[in-house]
Design an enzyme around this catalytic site. Structure first.
Site, PDB file in Angstrom:
ATOM      1  N   SER A  13      -1.457 -12.785  -5.970  1.00  0.00           N
ATOM      2  CA  SER A  13      -1.544 -14.061  -6.771  1.00  0.00           C
ATOM      3  C   SER A  13      -2.975 -14.371  -6.963  1.00  0.00           C
ATOM      4  O   SER A  13      -3.678 -14.411  -6.223  1.00  0.00           O
ATOM      5  CB  SER A  13      -0.542 -15.062  -6.002  1.00  0.00           C
ATOM      6  OG  SER A  13       0.590 -14.527  -5.722  1.00  0.00           O
TER       7      SER A  13
HETATM    8  N1  SAH Z   1       2.162 -12.937  -1.284  1.00  0.00           N
HETATM    9  C1  SAH Z   1       1.696 -11.541  -1.840  1.00  0.00           C
HETATM   10  C2  SAH Z   1       1.798 -11.458  -3.142  1.00  0.00           C
HETATM   11  C3  SAH Z   1       3.137 -10.705  -3.286  1.00  0.00           C
HETATM   12  S1  SAH Z   1       3.404 -10.161  -4.923  1.00  0.00           S
HETATM   13  C4  SAH Z   1       0.250 -11.567  -1.640  1.00  0.00           C
HETATM   14  O1  SAH Z   1      -0.412 -12.624  -0.821  1.00  0.00           O
HETATM   15  O2  SAH Z   1      -0.708 -10.619  -1.785  1.00  0.00           O
HETATM   16  C5  SAH Z   1       5.196 -10.131  -4.691  1.00  0.00           C
HETATM   17  C6  SAH Z   1       5.801  -9.121  -3.881  1.00  0.00           C
HETATM   18  O3  SAH Z   1       7.195  -9.364  -3.632  1.00  0.00           O
HETATM   19  C7  SAH Z   1       5.610  -7.476  -4.382  1.00  0.00           C
HETATM   20  O4  SAH Z   1       5.047  -6.843  -3.359  1.00  0.00           O
HETATM   21  C8  SAH Z   1       7.098  -7.037  -4.352  1.00  0.00           C
HETATM   22  O5  SAH Z   1       7.245  -5.736  -4.104  1.00  0.00           O
HETATM   23  C9  SAH Z   1       7.887  -8.075  -3.508  1.00  0.00           C
HETATM   24  N2  SAH Z   1       9.166  -8.050  -3.510  1.00  0.00           N
HETATM   25  C10 SAH Z   1      10.150  -8.296  -4.581  1.00  0.00           C
HETATM   26  N3  SAH Z   1      11.350  -8.252  -4.376  1.00  0.00           N
HETATM   27  C11 SAH Z   1      11.462  -8.592  -3.056  1.00  0.00           C
HETATM   28  C12 SAH Z   1      12.514  -8.521  -2.171  1.00  0.00           C
HETATM   29  N4  SAH Z   1      13.613  -8.468  -2.282  1.00  0.00           N
HETATM   30  N5  SAH Z   1      12.286  -8.390  -0.823  1.00  0.00           N
HETATM   31  C13 SAH Z   1      10.994  -8.279  -0.288  1.00  0.00           C
HETATM   32  N6  SAH Z   1       9.906  -8.351  -1.103  1.00  0.00           N
HETATM   33  C14 SAH Z   1      10.099  -8.321  -2.540  1.00  0.00           C
END
Ligand code: SAH
Length: 213
Positions: A58
């Site tokens: 993000s």
């Molecule tokens: N907080 C992160 C950005 C996350 S991007 C940072 O600081 O870099 C969103 C993430 O959510 C992705 O890696 C994706 O694979 C994950 N995601 C999507 N669905 C999910 C689920 N059901 N459980 C866990 N992670 C999930």
């Protein structure tokens, strides 16, 4: 070329960073340590960056906004869904201090591995547990959580997350479609749930049992 200090100074001046503790932690955790090598030069720009498997880190203003809304206090236990790069998890670990704990769940094995490597460089890694699994189910083993941060877009608030939220707890979560969502803050008080809205956002979709199929 920007640096970490100028990134944080800008986030303060445009009003995304409001509290001293969020400011202190955003200065203490270097975003460049979490972004992929090839886009390190962009680490301090206020934009989302590509991770792998179509996932993104993000933008710093979104990270700051979510942390301010979450209102994390010293000693709290926090659950994050969507570890991604591990950047947000490391910031949460800074905010909870040495009495607190962070559990972060990621569903893609390659992304989980990437984050585990990066989190070794987080100065607060001893307070973080990185779990591979479907975060739409939460992580029951360590529930309840004082705060829950969801960094992927859910069709609705997953019931297990609501169950695992402590009484008086707060959850920040993007809810809506697979491309655009609304940022919501959920407050749980006994059986009462209060929702506040904080505008339109665009997160990668939450997949899984209570996410998108
Ligand atoms: N907080 C992160 C950005 C996350 S991007 C940072 O600081 O870099 C969103 C993430 O959510 C992705 O890696 C994706 O694979 C994950 N995601 C999507 N669905 C999910 C689920 N059901 N459980 C866990 N992670 C999930």
């Amino acid at each position: 070329m920007q640096n970490l200090e100028s990134m944080v100074r800008r986030l303060v001046s445009i009003g995304y960073i409001k509290s001293e503790r969020v400011k202190r932690c955003m200065l203490a955790v270097d975003r460049a340590r979490f972004v992929p090598e090839r886009c390190r030069w962009e680490a301090y720009l206020d934009r989302p960056l590509p991770l792998m498997c179509g996932q993104t880190i993000s933008a710093p203003h979104m990270v700051a906004l979510m942390l301010e809304l979450l209102d994390v206090e010293y000693g709290m236990k926090v659950l994050e869904i969507g570890t991604g790069s591990g950047y947000h998890a490391c910031l949460l670990a800074c905010l909870v201090g040495d009495g607190g704990r962070v559990v972060t769940v990621e569903r893609i094995p390659e992304v989980h591995e990437y984050a585990v490597e990066r989190l070794k460089r987080c100065p607060h890694s001893d307070r973080i547990r990185a779990v591979l699994g479907d975060g739409s189910l939460g992580f029951k083993e360590e529930a309840p959580y004082d705060r829950i941060l969801v960094t992927c877009g859910a069709p609705d608030v997953p019931p297990p997350l609501l169950e695992q939220l402590a009484d008086d707890g707060l959850m920040v979560i993007p809810v809506g479609g697979t491309f655009f969502q609304e940022l919501i803050r959920v407050r749980k008080k006994g059986k009462k749930i209060r929702k506040e809205r904080f505008g339109d956002v665009a997160f990668v979709p939450m997949m899984g049992k209570y996410g998108w199929r």
